[in-house]
Write an enzyme that holds these catalytic residues in place. Sequence first.
Site, short mmCIF file in Angstrom:
data_model
loop_
_atom_site.label_atom_id
_atom_site.label_comp_id
_atom_site.label_asym_id
_atom_site.label_seq_id
_atom_site.Cartn_x
_atom_site.Cartn_y
_atom_site.Cartn_z
N GLU A 274 0.34 -6.42 7.05
CA GLU A 274 0.10 -7.14 8.30
C GLU A 274 -0.04 -8.64 8.06
O GLU A 274 0.24 -9.45 8.92
CB GLU A 274 -1.16 -6.58 8.98
CG GLU A 274 -1.16 -6.76 10.49
CD GLU A 274 -2.21 -5.91 11.19
OE1 GLU A 274 -1.83 -5.02 11.95
OE2 GLU A 274 -3.41 -6.15 10.99
N HIS A 295 4.20 12.69 -10.86
CA HIS A 295 4.97 13.91 -10.65
C HIS A 295 5.64 13.93 -9.28
O HIS A 295 6.00 14.99 -8.76
CB HIS A 295 4.05 15.13 -10.81
CG HIS A 295 3.46 15.21 -12.18
ND1 HIS A 295 4.02 15.94 -13.21
CD2 HIS A 295 2.38 14.58 -12.72
CE1 HIS A 295 3.30 15.79 -14.30
NE2 HIS A 295 2.30 14.96 -14.04
N LYS A 409 1.56 -3.11 22.01
CA LYS A 409 0.33 -2.94 22.79
C LYS A 409 0.61 -3.15 24.27
O LYS A 409 0.06 -2.47 25.12
CB LYS A 409 -0.72 -3.97 22.32
CG LYS A 409 -1.37 -3.64 21.00
CD LYS A 409 -2.51 -4.62 20.75
CE LYS A 409 -3.06 -4.50 19.35
NZ LYS A 409 -3.92 -5.62 18.98
#
Length: 439
Positions: A274, A295, A409
């Site tokens: 951000e 792994h 938003k």
Amino acid sequence: MRINYSFMMDEFLKDRGIKPEHLKTIEPEIRKSHEKIEKRYYPELEFLDLPFKDVSQIKELGNWIKEKASHFVILGIGGSALGPRVLCDSLKKFHSPSVFIYDNVDPKTLDRILKHIKLKETVFNVITKSGTTGETIASFMIIWDLLKKTGLKPEEHLVITTDPEKGPMRKIAKEYNIKSLPIPPGVVGRYSVLSPVGLLCASVIGIAPEELLEGAAEIHKRCSQQEVFKNPAYIFGSLLYLNDIRFSRKINILMPYADSLKSLSEWFCQLWAESLGKEGKGLMPYPSTGATDQHSQLQLWIEGPDDKVIIFIRIEDYGTDRQIPVIFNDIKEFALFGGHTLSELIKAEQESTALSLMKAGRPSMTITINSINASSIGGLFHFFEIATAFTGLLYGINPFNQPAVESGKIFTKAMMGKEDLKEQAEEVKKIREKSKYEV
Ligand code: PA5
């Protein structure tokens, strides 16, 4: 804390590493960035003061919560949740109240939390700097209503951590006499863990906030030096920046060799992404855990595209250990391990991974801490925050805003029926109608 960056250097990476003279070429940018930090070019650099703040009010509230509550629930998201989660995962003492962090507005998660806790034995900490974050507002409203309907007084079950003056949460705290803590005006979410955002949680889980700040203050001193080779945050940021501009390595993987630091990787990812991802620039952080991801990811890192830098966190002393018994000695694959300890094994794995990456010409750095404790965690927080701000300044961007997050938003608010966003709601409707590519 120390950083070994040898495996970033050309000496080890055959023409795909950094030479000391590369660092010289960015000296002017380093100097300018340092000056901006010194002069507090952005008011959000106020996070630098956090290690030196008084914590008595926080401790007082922490004690009040510890005395009255069996459960402590944090309502907050992004920088208001990720830091407290690191503290709980890495440092929580077993005898402290159980802690839940409700950040996502997943209804199932809230159900699970509410089934586990007893409301009358719970304190909720609403954390939001702006006081306007949809997810936090929604969960706060649900909890407020629940408390009321259960006949409980909100002021006995809530603590609000928000801006000292601004925002609707501050207004509610004042109007309803809810206990509250201030987040210093210039400190933004992802740089706020060492403010009351993280420190109240620390206090509730049995960690002295002073110890976190002590570690941060020590790092602060080391990371205030202008000389790049003496400043761990500057060398870290400069090397990652150079790897991007010289070798197009834009992926930064943080890989602590400790399960309890998994959430530190997630916290770092938010901070790095951000803060740095803007104006077409940025580095892609990726959270990882050693030895598990050897792994899962290591094959790609060694033989896949050469576009990554791995940042290991190595722990010298795990505070506990276990010896692998000397049994099955006749089976050579087993005999190898008998008599060694788990910490020897995990440390050998970290070093071997760094070595094998280096042999393949792939860069890595190793941050070593002696042990996982409040001081080292406080130090890591402050180190990564300074390094992130510095790296943003190297790129010439503002590492403290997040303008791109706003458009999402706005659409959400339009979908929720916000009166002055009718135009956006109409736009959403049209786009939905056109979005027909589906199987
Ligand atoms: O780092 C940031 O500023 C953001 O990620 C915020 O922490 C997040 O959006 C939550 O904001 P607030 O604390 O205002 O509710």
